[in-house]
Design an enzyme around this catalytic site. Structure first.
Site, PDB file in Angstrom:
ATOM      1  N   SER A  70       2.189   2.587   9.504  1.00  0.00           N
ATOM      2  CA  SER A  70       3.249   3.691   9.685  1.00  0.00           C
ATOM      3  C   SER A  70       3.398   3.841  11.318  1.00  0.00           C
ATOM      4  CB  SER A  70       2.760   4.891   9.147  1.00  0.00           C
ATOM      5  OG  SER A  70       3.411   6.030   9.642  1.00  0.00           O
ATOM      6  N   HIS A 119       8.719   8.364  -1.203  1.00  0.00           N
ATOM      7  CA  HIS A 119       7.787   8.983  -0.368  1.00  0.00           C
ATOM      8  C   HIS A 119       6.610   9.440  -0.810  1.00  0.00           C
ATOM      9  CE1 HIS A 119       7.917   9.513   4.428  1.00  0.00           C
ATOM     10  NE2 HIS A 119       7.048  10.012   4.099  1.00  0.00           N
ATOM     11  N   LYS A 174      13.961   2.297   3.634  1.00  0.00           N
ATOM     12  CA  LYS A 174      12.853   2.804   2.788  1.00  0.00           C
ATOM     13  C   LYS A 174      13.173   4.222   2.402  1.00  0.00           C
ATOM     14  CE  LYS A 174       7.835   3.509   2.640  1.00  0.00           C
ATOM     15  NZ  LYS A 174       7.642   5.201   2.683  1.00  0.00           N
ATOM     16  N   THR A 193      12.480   4.388   7.522  1.00  0.00           N
ATOM     17  CA  THR A 193      12.394   5.599   6.450  1.00  0.00           C
ATOM     18  C   THR A 193      13.606   6.511   6.461  1.00  0.00           C
ATOM     19  OG1 THR A 193      10.073   5.334   6.649  1.00  0.00           O
ATOM     20  CG2 THR A 193      10.892   7.297   5.633  1.00  0.00           C
ATOM     21  N   TYR A 224      10.286   5.660  11.926  1.00  0.00           N
ATOM     22  CA  TYR A 224      11.220   6.806  11.640  1.00  0.00           C
ATOM     23  C   TYR A 224      12.259   6.839  12.936  1.00  0.00           C
ATOM     24  CZ  TYR A 224       7.747   9.037   8.628  1.00  0.00           C
ATOM     25  OH  TYR A 224       6.990   9.349   7.400  1.00  0.00           O
ATOM     26  N   ARG A 243      -0.903   2.439  -9.943  1.00  0.00           N
ATOM     27  CA  ARG A 243      -2.336   2.366  -9.898  1.00  0.00           C
ATOM     28  C   ARG A 243      -3.079   1.259 -10.740  1.00  0.00           C
ATOM     29  NH1 ARG A 243      -0.646   5.305  -6.325  1.00  0.00           N
ATOM     30  NH2 ARG A 243      -1.024   7.595  -6.227  1.00  0.00           N
ATOM     31  N   ALA A 261       1.626   4.550   5.693  1.00  0.00           N
ATOM     32  CA  ALA A 261       1.013   5.821   5.437  1.00  0.00           C
ATOM     33  C   ALA A 261       0.148   6.262   6.911  1.00  0.00           C
ATOM     34  CB  ALA A 261      -0.243   6.067   4.651  1.00  0.00           C
ATOM     35  N   GLY A 313       3.186   5.763  -7.172  1.00  0.00           N
ATOM     36  CA  GLY A 313       2.395   6.122  -8.467  1.00  0.00           C
ATOM     37  C   GLY A 313       1.867   4.822  -9.009  1.00  0.00           C
ATOM     38  N   GLY A 330       0.338   3.329  -1.527  1.00  0.00           N
ATOM     39  CA  GLY A 330      -0.057   4.286  -0.214  1.00  0.00           C
ATOM     40  C   GLY A 330      -1.341   4.961  -0.260  1.00  0.00           C
TER      41      GLY A 330
HETATM   42  C1  FMN Z   1      -0.900  10.357   3.626  1.00  0.00           C
HETATM   43  C2  FMN Z   1       0.491   9.561   3.624  1.00  0.00           C
HETATM   44  C3  FMN Z   1       1.003   9.329   4.492  1.00  0.00           C
HETATM   45  C4  FMN Z   1       2.806   8.653   4.534  1.00  0.00           C
HETATM   46  N1  FMN Z   1       3.080   8.397   5.703  1.00  0.00           N
HETATM   47  C5  FMN Z   1       4.411   7.803   5.736  1.00  0.00           C
HETATM   48  C6  FMN Z   1       5.043   7.407   6.720  1.00  0.00           C
HETATM   49  O1  FMN Z   1       4.577   7.655   8.085  1.00  0.00           O
HETATM   50  N2  FMN Z   1       6.368   6.710   6.717  1.00  0.00           N
HETATM   51  C7  FMN Z   1       6.472   6.551   5.501  1.00  0.00           C
HETATM   52  O2  FMN Z   1       7.690   6.077   5.384  1.00  0.00           O
HETATM   53  N3  FMN Z   1       5.951   6.700   4.106  1.00  0.00           N
HETATM   54  C8  FMN Z   1       4.763   7.406   4.505  1.00  0.00           C
HETATM   55  N4  FMN Z   1       4.277   7.830   3.343  1.00  0.00           N
HETATM   56  C9  FMN Z   1       4.729   7.390   1.844  1.00  0.00           C
HETATM   57  C10 FMN Z   1       4.404   5.892   1.448  1.00  0.00           C
HETATM   58  O3  FMN Z   1       4.777   4.774   2.368  1.00  0.00           O
HETATM   59  C11 FMN Z   1       4.386   5.734   0.145  1.00  0.00           C
HETATM   60  O4  FMN Z   1       5.855   5.720  -0.063  1.00  0.00           O
HETATM   61  C12 FMN Z   1       3.845   6.337  -0.825  1.00  0.00           C
HETATM   62  O5  FMN Z   1       2.462   6.852  -0.242  1.00  0.00           O
HETATM   63  C13 FMN Z   1       3.723   5.802  -2.228  1.00  0.00           C
HETATM   64  O6  FMN Z   1       3.229   6.522  -3.154  1.00  0.00           O
HETATM   65  P1  FMN Z   1       1.598   6.425  -3.819  1.00  0.00           P
HETATM   66  O7  FMN Z   1       0.845   7.022  -2.832  1.00  0.00           O
HETATM   67  O8  FMN Z   1       1.692   6.987  -4.943  1.00  0.00           O
HETATM   68  O9  FMN Z   1       1.351   4.789  -3.699  1.00  0.00           O
HETATM   69  C14 FMN Z   1       2.953   8.208   3.397  1.00  0.00           C
HETATM   70  C15 FMN Z   1       2.264   8.591   2.341  1.00  0.00           C
HETATM   71  C16 FMN Z   1       1.029   9.380   2.314  1.00  0.00           C
HETATM   72  C17 FMN Z   1       0.143   9.517   0.846  1.00  0.00           C
END
Ligand code: FMN
Ligand code: NAG
Ligand code: NAG
Ligand code: NAG
Ligand code: NAG
Ligand code: NAG
Length: 385
Positions: free
Chosen positions: A147, A268, A244, A198, A172, A306, A119, A304, A325
Site C-alpha cells: 500500500s 476495499h 482497484k 485505488t 492513492y 478465507r 493494506a 472476504g 487483505g
Molecule cells: C487494514 C487495511 C488497510 C487497507 N489499506 C488499503 C490501502 O492502503 N489501499 C487500498 O487500496 N486498499 C486498502 N485496503 C483494502 C485491501 O486492499 C483489500 O481490498 C481488502 O482488505 C480485501 O478484503 P479482506 O480484508 O476481506 O481480504 C486495506 C484493508 C485493510 C484491512
C-alpha cells in the site's frame, strides 16, 4: 392449537437469524498465554485462525483499525458469508494427480492464483512490517502489492525483493499533484511492475469501529479523479495501471472501453461504503451481463477470501488472481514465518479443493463447476440496448 404451536416453533427455527461467525468453529483454541505469548504457529491450521489470534493479541485500537468495516459492517459480514451461497458441483472420475497452481499475471510467472492485497500500516503487528510480507511473497513466489500507506518506505520494501521477484504497488491519487507525480515516479524507479490505482475511496469511509480510537478520518484522496484523469495517469508511467475498486458491470465495461490492461473488483474490504456488493456478487453481475469482460481484460478480485474454495469460486467466474487483505496482515503477528504459513495453508487448500472438485487444471474451471442460482435471481440486469 397444537398445530399452531408446532407451526410457530418451526417458523421460529426457519426464520431465526444465523449468528455471524467471523471465525466458524473448527476447534481452534486461540488463547494467548497470560504473558502475551502467541500460540505455536503450527497450531494454526486454517486462515481464520490468524484472525482469532489477532483479536486476542492486538490491543483493541490496533485490532479495530485492521478489522473495521464501514458503518454497521453489513457489507463486511456479507463478504465473508456470501461464499457459502455459491455451491460447488464436483465432477468425479477425473485424473487429478498433477494439479499445478501456477499462474501468469501480466507475463510474470507465479506459483499460485492468489496475492497479498495492499493494506496500510503493517507496522501495527510487526516492527519489520511490510518487509516480512515482501520476503514471504518472494519465498513463496506469489504477488504482493504494498500500500502507499505502508509503514515502510516504497524503496525499503523494494530493497528486500528476492532476485527476479515481481511486485506491484498500490497508488492513492493525492490532491497534491507534486506528491502524486513523485509517488508514481518512485514506484516505477523502485522496480515495481504494475500499479493498482485505488478508485473506490474518493473520500474516507464512515468507519464506526475504527473511529472510536482516534484513527484519522480524512484522506488526501483527490475527489476529482475521473476516467479522463485515469488516462492522464496512464500517460505518466510505462507500467500497467489497474483500477482497484471496480464494483459494477458499467464501470467494468468503461474500463475495457478505456483499454485498461486489468481491473480489480473490490469494495476495499467493505471499509468504504456499507451494504456495497461483495466482490463475489460483483463478479456474478459482470458474468451475467457482460461475460466478455473476463476475456477482454485481466480481472483481479478481493474481499472476504478465507478458504481455498473461495478462491476457486472466483476463478470459476473468470477472475484470474484473488487477493487477501486482513488475513495477511494478521499473519504478520508471527513475522515472516506467519506470512509464509498462510501462503502454504492456502496453496494446500486450493490443491485439495481442486482435486476434490475434479478439476485437473485450474484453467479448466468455469461456471459449470458452480451453482449460484440463488444469487443470480438478485443480480442487477443491465440494459445494453
Ligand atoms: C487494514 C487495511 C488497510 C487497507 N489499506 C488499503 C490501502 O492502503 N489501499 C487500498 O487500496 N486498499 C486498502 N485496503 C483494502 C485491501 O486492499 C483489500 O481490498 C481488502 O482488505 C480485501 O478484503 P479482506 O480484508 O476481506 O481480504 C486495506 C484493508 C485493510 C484491512
Ligand atoms: C496498542 O499497541 C501499539 C503497539 O504495541 C501501541 O503503539 C499503542 O500505543 C497501543 N495502543 C493502546 C491504546 O494501547
Ligand atoms: C502427471 O505428471 C506425470 C509426470 O510428469 C506424467 O507422466 C503424467 O502423464 C501426468 N498426468 C496427467 C494426468 O497429466
Ligand atoms: C510451476 O512453476 C514452477 C516454477 O516456475 C516450475 O518449476 C514448475 O515446473 C511449474 N509446474 C507446472 C506444472 O507448470
Ligand atoms: C506537496 O507534495 C510535495 C512533495 O511530496 C511536498 O514537498 C509539498 O510540501 C506538498 N505541498 C503541500 C501543500 O502539502
Ligand atoms: C495520452 O497520450 C496520448 C499519446 O501521447 C495522447 O494521444 C492522449 O491524448 C493522452 N491522454 C491524456 C488523457 O492525456
Amino acid at each position: 392449537m397444537r398445530t399452531a404451536i408446532i407451526f410457530s416453533a418451526l417458523a421460529s427455527i426457519a426464520f431465526a437469524a444465523i449468528p455471524f461467525l467471523n471465525e466458524p468453529d473448527t476447534g481452534f483454541n486461540a488463547d494467548v498465554s497470560p504473558t502475551g505469548q502467541l500460540p505455536a504457529l503450527d497450531s494454526i491450521k486454517g486462515i481464520p485462525d490468524f484472525e482469532a489470534v489477532a483479536r486476542r493479541h492486538m490491543n483493541v485500537s490496533d485490532y479495530s483499525y485492521y478489522r473495521t468495516g464501514a458503518a454497521g459492517e453489513f457489507a463486511y459480514r456479507r463478504s465473508l458469508e456470501i461464499f457459502d451461497q455459491v455451491k460447488l458441483r464436483p465432477r468425479t472420475l477425473v485424473d487429478v494427480t498433477n494439479i499445478s497452481l501456477n499462474t501468469t499475471i501480466f507475463g510474470h510467472e507465479f506459483s499460485a492464483p492468489f496475492f497479498i492485497a495492499p493494506a496500510a500500516r503493517a507496522g501495527l503487528t510487526h516492527p519489520r512490517a511490510e518487509l516480512n510480507l515482501a520476503e514471504a511473497a518472494g519465498a513463496g513466489n506469489i504477488l504482493y502489492a504494498p500500500s502507499l500507506g505502508s509503514t515502510k518506505r516504497i524503496e525499503e520494501i523494494a530493497a528486500v525483493a528476492a532476485p527476479g521477484q515481481v511486485m506491484f504497488h498500490q497508488l492513492y491519487v493525492s490532491r497534491n499533484k507534486t506528491k502524486f507525480a513523485s509517488d508514481v515516479k518512485r514506484i516505477e524507479a523502485a522496480g515495481f511492475k504494475g500499479i493498482f490505482v485505488t478508485v473506490d475511496n474518493p473520500i474516507h469511509g464512515a468507519r464506526t469501529r475504527e473511529s472510536r480510537y482516534g484513527w484519522p478520518s480524512t484522506t488526501d484522496s483527490d475527489p476529482k479523479f475521473t476516467w479522463e484523469s485515469y488516462q492522464e495517469l496512464r500517460n505518466m508511467t510505462s507500467l500497467p495501471v489497474i483500477p482497484k475498486g471496480i464494483q459494477s458491470v458499467e464501470d467494468a465495461l468503461l474500463a475495457v472501453k478505456c483499454g485498461a490492461p486489468g481491473i480489480y473488483l473490490s469494495n476495499h474490504g467493505a471499509r468504504q461504503l456499507d451494504t456495497s456488493q461483495s466482490p463475489l456478487e460483483i463478479a456474478i453481475e459482470i458474468y451475467e451481463n457482460a461475460p466478455e469482460v473476463f476475456k477482454e481484460t485481466f480481472v483481479f478480485a478481493d474481499g472476504g477470501v478465507r478458504y481455498g474454495t473461495d478462491v476457486l469460486k472466483l476463478l470459476a467466474l473468470g477472475v484470474k488472481a484473488v487477493g487477501l487483505g486482513r488475513p495477511f496482515m494478521y499473519s504478520n503477528l508471527f513475522g515472516r514465518q506467519g506470512v509464509e504459513h498462510l501462503i502454504d495453508i492456502l496453496k494446500e487448500e486450493i490443491a485439495l479443493d481442486a482435486a476434490n472438485l475434479g478439476v485437473a487444471e485450474l484453467k479448466q474451471l468455469d461456471t459449470r463447476w458452480l451453482n449460484f442460482g440463488r444469487l443470480s435471481a438478485y443480480v442487477y440486469k443491465l440494459d445494453r440496448s
